[in-house]
Design an enzyme around this catalytic site. Structure first.
Site, PDB file in Angstrom:
ATOM      1  CG  ASP A 165      16.603 -64.699  76.183  1.00  0.00           C
ATOM      2  OD1 ASP A 165      17.815 -64.738  76.472  1.00  0.00           O
ATOM      3  OD2 ASP A 165      16.082 -63.721  75.626  1.00  0.00           O
ATOM      4  CG  ASP A 307      18.511 -60.907  79.516  1.00  0.00           C
ATOM      5  OD1 ASP A 307      18.496 -60.395  78.383  1.00  0.00           O
ATOM      6  OD2 ASP A 307      19.553 -61.313  80.081  1.00  0.00           O
ATOM      7  CD  GLU A 308      14.459 -60.960  84.950  1.00  0.00           C
ATOM      8  OE1 GLU A 308      13.503 -60.200  85.237  1.00  0.00           O
ATOM      9  OE2 GLU A 308      15.424 -61.123  85.703  1.00  0.00           O
ATOM     10  CB  ALA A 309       9.722 -61.876  78.721  1.00  0.00           C
ATOM     11  CB  VAL A 310      11.207 -56.643  81.432  1.00  0.00           C
ATOM     12  CG1 VAL A 310      10.690 -55.255  81.804  1.00  0.00           C
ATOM     13  CG2 VAL A 310      11.593 -57.404  82.699  1.00  0.00           C
TER      14      VAL A 310
END
Length: 335
Positions: A165, A307-310
């Site tokens: 997210d 964040d950002e699904a790393v």
């Protein structure tokens, strides 16, 4: 105060979650059997063997393969962000989405490194959810519609789904979900998120406490918890998890919204998450405790707070390696 007008939208999801397809136990057993016959010390590949077996169980392929992996990032804006619960301004959400689109975000680089598809879903960024200390975040129909939208992430032949997210204030609403589901006070669940200092942590805890005081009468219904204090990204991820289970697509969960959404579904039916893995051990203590409650051991422990699904994308590289270990070593096992 916003109220639900119909039970029907959530009942559709409840019914779907009662009819969960089982994994392919025979495929998992076949992978374990092939590892056992390979020319190596028994169990020497540790969790990689179990990871390959899990992938086989939920893909139905033994040996397993990952051919069309997708990182799906859901971006939403939160009314509660106006309460100074994040060091980032609310417009930072849109900027992060734009950076992903331009290829300059961290997630873009990890996806390139592991040959992963990437989609960023803009969930009405120009329309923040309601401030959860004053009203329900979403009405039931809007929440259910967002869940249905999230289900679309599974389309197109995806065979491994990584969920994450983007959203300023997202860790606060996730903490509110966890507090309503598990009890305790806001201070038990909030963390630094994107870099909150001590004063901001106190405001986050107070915000969660205020939301719990307003919506606490509905804590026995997990879907009501989701729509009252969750964000659009939480709802969309919940829908994606349900759809992935229905289609037998393995899932890697990452970040506040994913773990909060998974916690909602787990509260409805604890059997829903068999096809899921948690990407990385969360840095925030409350989120780490919530992940443990799900019974899913994190694949990585890299102190990731991004964040950002790393984390999910990094873990996907590990899953692909497990699949290749299984298939390559199986090819060398005598018939």
């Amino acid at each position: 105060m916003t109220s639900s007008t119909s039970a029907l939208p959530f009942d559709d999801f409840r019914n779907l979650m009662r009819e969960l397809p089982a994994g392919d136990a025979a495929a998992a057993a076949r992978v374990r059997e092939l590892f056992g016959r390979a020319d190596k010390p028994a169990g020497s590949l540790g969790r990689m063997e179990g990871l390959a077996a899990w992938l086989a169980e939920w893909s139905g392929r033994a040996p397993p393969a990952v051919n069309r992996p997708l990182v799906a990032i859901f971006a939403g804006t939160h009314g509660v962000a106006g309460r100074a619960v994040s060091p980032r301004p609310i417009e930072a959400t849109a900027r992060a989405v734009e950076l992903c689109a331009a290829g300059g975000a961290a997630i873009n680089q990890v996806c390139l490194a592991h040959d992963l598809g990437l989609k960023v879903f803009d969930l009405a960024l120009d329309l923040p959810t309601q401030d959860i200390t004053r009203d329900a975040s979403l009405d039931e129909r809007a929440c259910a519609a967002t869940m249905a939208f999230g289900m679309e992430a599974v389309g197109g032949g995806v065979d491994l789904l990584c969920l994450g997210d983007i959203g300023v204030g997202g860790s606060t609403v996730a903490s509110a979900i966890l507090c309503l589901l598990h009890g305790g006070a806001g201070a038990d669940w909030v963390g630094k998120g994107s870099g909150a200092d001590a004063d901001m942590l106190r405001r986050k805890a107070e915000t969660v406490d205020a939301a719990v005081a307003l919506h606490g009468a509905h804590r026995r219904d997990p879907f009501e918890v989701l729509r009252r204090v969750g964000g659009r990204e939480c709802a969309a991820i919940a829908g994606a998890i349900i759809a992935a289970r229905a289609e037998k697509v393995p899932v890697i969960l990452d970040g506040h919204a994913s773990i909060a959404a998974a916690s909602v579904l787990h509260a409805v039916n604890p059997a829903i998450l068999g096809h899921c893995m948690v990407a990385a051990r969360p840095v925030d203590a409350g989120l780490a405790r919530a992940a443990e409650t799900l019974g899913l051991a994190p694949l990585l422990d890299l102190q990731l707070a991004h964040d950002e699904a790393v984390g999910a994308a990094l873990a996907a590289g590990l899953v692909r390696a497990a699949a290749m270990l299984s298939s390559g070593m199986a090819a060398a096992v005598p018939a």
